[in-house]
Design an enzyme around this catalytic site. Sequence first.
Site, mmCIF file in Angstrom:
data_model
loop_
_atom_site.group_PDB
_atom_site.id
_atom_site.type_symbol
_atom_site.label_atom_id
_atom_site.label_comp_id
_atom_site.label_asym_id
_atom_site.label_seq_id
_atom_site.Cartn_x
_atom_site.Cartn_y
_atom_site.Cartn_z
ATOM 1 N N TYR A 11 12.967 -2.617 -6.766
ATOM 2 C CA TYR A 11 11.754 -2.749 -7.572
ATOM 3 C C TYR A 11 10.590 -1.856 -7.146
ATOM 4 C CZ TYR A 11 7.520 -4.910 -9.517
ATOM 5 O OH TYR A 11 6.325 -5.116 -10.135
ATOM 6 N N ASN A 67 0.971 0.929 6.248
ATOM 7 C CA ASN A 67 1.757 0.232 5.239
ATOM 8 C C ASN A 67 2.663 -0.745 5.972
ATOM 9 O OD1 ASN A 67 3.414 -0.606 3.120
ATOM 10 N ND2 ASN A 67 4.610 1.267 3.109
ATOM 11 N N GLY A 68 2.514 -2.032 5.697
ATOM 12 C CA GLY A 68 3.359 -3.031 6.339
ATOM 13 C C GLY A 68 2.582 -4.257 6.771
ATOM 14 N N CYS A 128 0.815 -1.207 0.000
ATOM 15 C CA CYS A 128 0.000 0.000 0.000
ATOM 16 C C CYS A 128 0.847 1.254 0.000
ATOM 17 C CB CYS A 128 -0.948 0.024 1.196
ATOM 18 S SG CYS A 128 -0.141 -0.176 2.768
ATOM 19 N N GLY A 148 -0.253 0.450 -5.079
ATOM 20 C CA GLY A 148 -1.535 -0.192 -4.806
ATOM 21 C C GLY A 148 -2.590 0.277 -5.767
#
Length: 501
Positions: free
Chosen positions: A274, A134-135, A33, A59
């Site tokens: 990436y 996020n995570g 996200c 996302g």
Amino acid sequence: MIALGRHPSYNPAVLSTPKYSDDALDDKFHEECALFGIYGTSDAAAHTALGLHALQHRGQEASGIVTFDGRLFHNHRAAGLVGDIFGTQAVMEKLVGYSAIGHNRYATTGGSSDRNIQPIFADFDFGGLALAHNGNLTNAYLLRKELVRIGCLFQSTTDTEVINHLIARSNYSTVVDRLIDALGRVKGAYSLLLLTNESLIGVRDPLGVRPLVIGRLEDAWILASESCALDILGARFVRDVEPGEIVIVDGSGLRSIKPFVKQKRRFCVFEHIYFARPDSKVEGIGVYDARKRIGMELAKESPVPADVVVPVPDSGVPAAIGYAAQSGLPFELGIIRNHYVGRTFIEPADHIRHLGVRLKHNANRAHIEGKRVILVDDSIVRGTTSMKIVEMVRNAGAKEVHMRIAAPPTTDPCFYGIDTPDKDKLLASRYDVAGMAKFIGVDSLAFVSIDGLYRAMGLPAGRDPAAPAFCDACFTGDYPIALDDVLGVEDRQLSLLVESL
């Protein structure tokens, strides 16, 4: 293996299964996200929508924004892309306020639910609280089990909601103290944004696995997953939020506290390889330049006689540029990507699945035919896409096909917020390099070494196990954060995120 009891409302098969796509056209890892928050501007929602648009790569399944106007909170959340959700005046007119937080959710082919779209919101005795994450928490299952036992009612299947309940049950009075108390109980990798009646709050876990940056736009403060979200607004990059740091923005400005025990930084190295956008700067490193340097290290470590260097678009482009520059070989766009292939087109059309990778990539024959080609890609996950691309390049007349990968072999799944297959689905966990080369059909295959990767990140000594600078568990199996929940889900990746983030 310890078998833990589960609440009857849970579906163990769902909770323990990662949401990794089985689509052969989507054989990549996925970030979970994106976060964006702003405080101190009359047009907070519009700025947030633009920031989320810049972070769309993190996302694509759903997006949400919560604003506060000094009296009331307003929110809009929906499935789809940012531009589709927030592209109408009718929606944006409802999101009034001088502060806001927003969230992009990772796209998946698995089951999803509107109740899991973030930011989540709840009313507390101190006022309203919106939360975006996020995570991945690695003890969320055990905490949730405990909270359900004492009567907490969960409205979603996200691990983010665990944090909300811990904040609610804290005996401290201020929001920040409650947050510190709650985070003292959780384990895992996280960047969080919280919006209250009085402030915007951002926090990173003590190891700093997931990114979060600070920006400034005139009198407004911004918190975002990547610096590219600042660029779209013309905002100034200030700095990264430090690991274990909590930043609080309110009417008095920005202040910082560091309440957690200091630990060795373990930022996710795959952000540089990436995930992050090439034009972003994270942890003080320009992503595009880092990827070029990885390609240069790869050329030094694994040269091969060839005629042309061809990137696998789009993520392999910077590394291929670096490889070509170091090797002295020409760089060509020997594969052209179709950017307009969407899941809504692919999924229902089973009768066209035999077209495979050609839906997304097409060989540029004039620059491949009769040549010894070096394909450069960022990683190999299951190898399915690599195999089809190699076949396509051979069919275009390549004399030889060599593949060079700008990451070490991916041998282990991520438990810290990156969607990955189970270990036994990862090609590098099943084969050595020679076996992988045979599987994907190349004349030779090589990966950048761990030391080469670290040199590209500006650490000449390479990876020092005593003081690593990154989380590289997907390459080494060295997990820096305890995986408490793994025992409770039959030794598979935790996914209270099955319908989440």
